[in-house]
Structures are given as structure tokens and as C-alpha cells.
Scaffold this motif. Sequence first.
Motif, PDB file in Angstrom:
ATOM      1  N   MET A   1       0.847  -1.159   0.000  1.00 23.46           N
ATOM      2  CA  MET A   1       0.000   0.000   0.000  1.00 23.46           C
ATOM      3  C   MET A   1       0.895   1.226   0.000  1.00 23.46           C
ATOM      4  SD  MET A   1      -2.831   1.278   2.676  1.00 23.46           S
ATOM      5  CE  MET A   1      -4.276   1.515   1.694  1.00 23.46           C
ATOM      6  N   THR A   2       0.525   2.213  -0.815  1.00 24.27           N
ATOM      7  CA  THR A   2       1.185   3.509  -0.787  1.00 24.27           C
ATOM      8  C   THR A   2       0.115   4.576  -0.624  1.00 24.27           C
ATOM      9  OG1 THR A   2       1.100   3.733  -3.186  1.00 24.27           O
ATOM     10  CG2 THR A   2       3.118   2.810  -2.264  1.00 24.27           C
ATOM     11  N   VAL A   3       0.463   5.622   0.085  1.00 26.66           N
ATOM     12  CA  VAL A   3      -0.436   6.750   0.261  1.00 26.66           C
ATOM     13  C   VAL A   3       0.355   8.008  -0.057  1.00 26.66           C
ATOM     14  CG1 VAL A   3      -1.940   8.017   1.830  1.00 26.66           C
ATOM     15  CG2 VAL A   3      -1.699   5.535   2.074  1.00 26.66           C
ATOM     16  N   GLN A   4      -0.067   8.692  -1.092  1.00 27.85           N
ATOM     17  CA  GLN A   4       0.560   9.964  -1.434  1.00 27.85           C
ATOM     18  C   GLN A   4      -0.178  11.052  -0.654  1.00 27.85           C
ATOM     19  OE1 GLN A   4      -0.052  11.368  -5.430  1.00 27.85           O
ATOM     20  NE2 GLN A   4       1.706  12.735  -5.315  1.00 27.85           N
TER      21      GLN A   4
ATOM     22  N   LYS B   1      -1.780  -2.377  -3.946  1.00 25.33           N
ATOM     23  CA  LYS B   1      -1.346  -3.283  -5.015  1.00 25.33           C
ATOM     24  C   LYS B   1      -1.123  -4.678  -4.444  1.00 25.33           C
ATOM     25  CE  LYS B   1       0.888   0.324  -7.726  1.00 25.33           C
ATOM     26  NZ  LYS B   1       2.137   0.776  -8.348  1.00 25.33           N
ATOM     27  N   LEU B   2      -1.479  -5.679  -5.235  1.00 25.39           N
ATOM     28  CA  LEU B   2      -1.280  -7.085  -4.872  1.00 25.39           C
ATOM     29  C   LEU B   2      -0.229  -7.663  -5.810  1.00 25.39           C
ATOM     30  CD1 LEU B   2      -2.104  -9.718  -3.363  1.00 25.39           C
ATOM     31  CD2 LEU B   2      -3.868 -10.020  -5.112  1.00 25.39           C
ATOM     32  N   PHE B   3       0.891  -8.118  -5.229  1.00 19.91           N
ATOM     33  CA  PHE B   3       1.964  -8.721  -6.009  1.00 19.91           C
ATOM     34  C   PHE B   3       2.022 -10.211  -5.704  1.00 19.91           C
ATOM     35  CE2 PHE B   3       3.250  -4.311  -5.534  1.00 19.91           C
ATOM     36  CZ  PHE B   3       3.661  -3.978  -6.819  1.00 19.91           C
TER      37      PHE B   3
ATOM     38  N   ASN C   1       7.924  -8.069  -8.414  1.00 22.63           N
ATOM     39  CA  ASN C   1       7.327  -7.026  -9.262  1.00 22.63           C
ATOM     40  C   ASN C   1       6.246  -7.603 -10.171  1.00 22.63           C
ATOM     41  OD1 ASN C   1       8.852  -8.399 -11.102  1.00 22.63           O
ATOM     42  ND2 ASN C   1      10.103  -6.649 -11.732  1.00 22.63           N
ATOM     43  N   ASP C   2       5.706  -8.787  -9.789  1.00 23.22           N
ATOM     44  CA  ASP C   2       4.641  -9.439 -10.534  1.00 23.22           C
ATOM     45  C   ASP C   2       3.293  -8.922 -10.022  1.00 23.22           C
ATOM     46  OD1 ASP C   2       3.002 -11.101 -12.000  1.00 23.22           O
ATOM     47  OD2 ASP C   2       3.632 -12.962 -11.015  1.00 23.22           O
ATOM     48  N   LEU C   3       2.830  -7.825 -10.584  1.00 25.80           N
ATOM     49  CA  LEU C   3       1.588  -7.186 -10.143  1.00 25.80           C
ATOM     50  C   LEU C   3       0.385  -7.985 -10.631  1.00 25.80           C
ATOM     51  CD1 LEU C   3       0.219  -4.755  -8.777  1.00 25.80           C
ATOM     52  CD2 LEU C   3       0.291  -3.591 -10.990  1.00 25.80           C
ATOM     53  N   ASP C   4      -0.440  -8.430  -9.665  1.00 28.33           N
ATOM     54  CA  ASP C   4      -1.620  -9.214 -10.003  1.00 28.33           C
ATOM     55  C   ASP C   4      -2.927  -8.447  -9.835  1.00 28.33           C
ATOM     56  OD1 ASP C   4      -0.131 -11.399 -10.673  1.00 28.33           O
ATOM     57  OD2 ASP C   4      -0.513 -12.521  -8.833  1.00 28.33           O
ATOM     58  N   GLY C   5      -2.946  -7.425  -9.049  1.00 31.18           N
ATOM     59  CA  GLY C   5      -4.173  -6.656  -8.828  1.00 31.18           C
ATOM     60  C   GLY C   5      -3.850  -5.306  -8.219  1.00 31.18           C
ATOM     61  N   GLN C   6      -4.741  -4.350  -8.474  1.00 34.53           N
ATOM     62  CA  GLN C   6      -4.502  -3.005  -7.961  1.00 34.53           C
ATOM     63  C   GLN C   6      -5.820  -2.303  -7.697  1.00 34.53           C
ATOM     64  OE1 GLN C   6      -1.514  -0.660  -9.991  1.00 34.53           O
ATOM     65  NE2 GLN C   6      -2.766   1.164  -9.839  1.00 34.53           N
TER      66      GLN C   6
ATOM     67  N   ASN D   1      -6.519 -10.837  -7.212  1.00 38.08           N
ATOM     68  CA  ASN D   1      -5.807 -11.347  -8.376  1.00 38.08           C
ATOM     69  C   ASN D   1      -6.779 -11.459  -9.541  1.00 38.08           C
ATOM     70  OD1 ASN D   1      -4.429 -12.900 -10.281  1.00 38.08           O
ATOM     71  ND2 ASN D   1      -3.331 -14.030  -8.690  1.00 38.08           N
ATOM     72  N   GLY D   2      -6.385 -10.971 -10.687  1.00 39.02           N
ATOM     73  CA  GLY D   2      -7.232 -11.023 -11.876  1.00 39.02           C
ATOM     74  C   GLY D   2      -7.097 -12.309 -12.668  1.00 39.02           C
ATOM     75  N   GLU D   3      -6.213 -13.210 -12.237  1.00 29.13           N
ATOM     76  CA  GLU D   3      -6.006 -14.452 -12.977  1.00 29.13           C
ATOM     77  C   GLU D   3      -7.121 -15.463 -12.658  1.00 29.13           C
ATOM     78  OE1 GLU D   3      -2.136 -15.824 -11.848  1.00 29.13           O
ATOM     79  OE2 GLU D   3      -1.145 -14.093 -12.757  1.00 29.13           O
ATOM     80  N   VAL D   4      -7.559 -16.179 -13.656  1.00 29.48           N
ATOM     81  CA  VAL D   4      -8.591 -17.200 -13.490  1.00 29.48           C
ATOM     82  C   VAL D   4      -8.086 -18.296 -12.554  1.00 29.48           C
ATOM     83  CG1 VAL D   4      -9.980 -18.949 -14.696  1.00 29.48           C
ATOM     84  CG2 VAL D   4      -9.527 -16.734 -15.769  1.00 29.48           C
TER      85      VAL D   4
END
Length: 174
Positions: A1-4, A20-22, A30-35, A59-62
Motif C-alpha cells: 500500500m502507498t499513500v501519497q 497493489k497485490l503482487f 514485481n509481478d503485479l496481479d491486482g490493484q 488477483n485477476g487471474e482465473v
Amino acid sequence: MTVQVHLRSDEMVVATPTLKLFEGSDCRSNDLDGQAQGVQQGVMPGKNTRFNWQMSAQNGEVGSDDYTRANFSVKQDGSTGIGLGRPAEPSNVVASRDSADPTRVNVEWSDPATDETHFEIFNSTLRQAKGAPKDSTSFVWTGLPLGKQCFQVRAVNANGASDFTPVNPKSECV
């Protein structure tokens, strides 16, 4: 998680969260799966005091059931007197001379600030200032010479002073 988080020129603190979910076995993946992008919210001194976010990313993967959630808040903490910026300026300043003692003037105002440490009452005729405690809405200025006297009020905290009310130093006179 980042907060600007950034402070705008009008002293509003604005927070923009991203979750972000890695996929991976360590934090260097750095394998981004969801955000998920949170809604940008702002906290203005003396106005809004708290915003809460509840965010989740999956995760967006089936066939994958990986997910993450985060809850957090941004709040203005006036209890310390520090807050997020200068306090809100007073409003509705009215000065009235004491009919029994014309050397006394009662100055009254509305206090919308929640994080002031004290108030400054400025006599623009004499170019002198006096203080009043936090949460005050009136002050009696004594020992004034006869004749026209003009007043302004501002709230003060550790981050500075609000603007004076009224803006024109000669507009609230008795």
C-alpha cells in the motif's frame, strides 16, 4: 500500500491511496496481479477532521483466489494544538462600547476553529494586540481612550495564525 499525501497552497492536506497485490514469496516481487486506487480525499484545517478508506485488491487471474485488504484513516488531530495547518479564521466580529464605562469595549466573534491554542484581538486604532484563551468568543478591552476604536480577531495555533476578521482593519469600529 502507498499513500501519497501532500499539502496544497490553501493548507488542505490531500491523501491519495493505492493498494497493489503482487504475486511472489518476498517483498521484492514485481509481478503485479491486482490493484485498487482509492478516492482522493482532502482534510481542511478547522473543517473536515477525518476520512476513512477501506480498500481491497484481488488477483485477476482465473482460478486464483489471492486478495488483500487495507483500512486506514487520515485525520486532523486538534487535540495536540498542532493539527494540519493554520486554524480557521473567526467570523461575525462585533465590537460594542460599554454604556456604563466608555473606556471598555466588548469584542465578540464566532469560533469555527477546532484547533486554536488562543486568539489575538488587534486594536488597529492603537496598533496593539491582546490575547484570549482557546474556545473564547469574547474579550473585554479596558482602559481605552475615548474616540473611534477598531478591532480585528484571529485564531492562532502552533502552525501559525488565521487571517484576521474582518479583513479591513477599519470595518469593525465603535
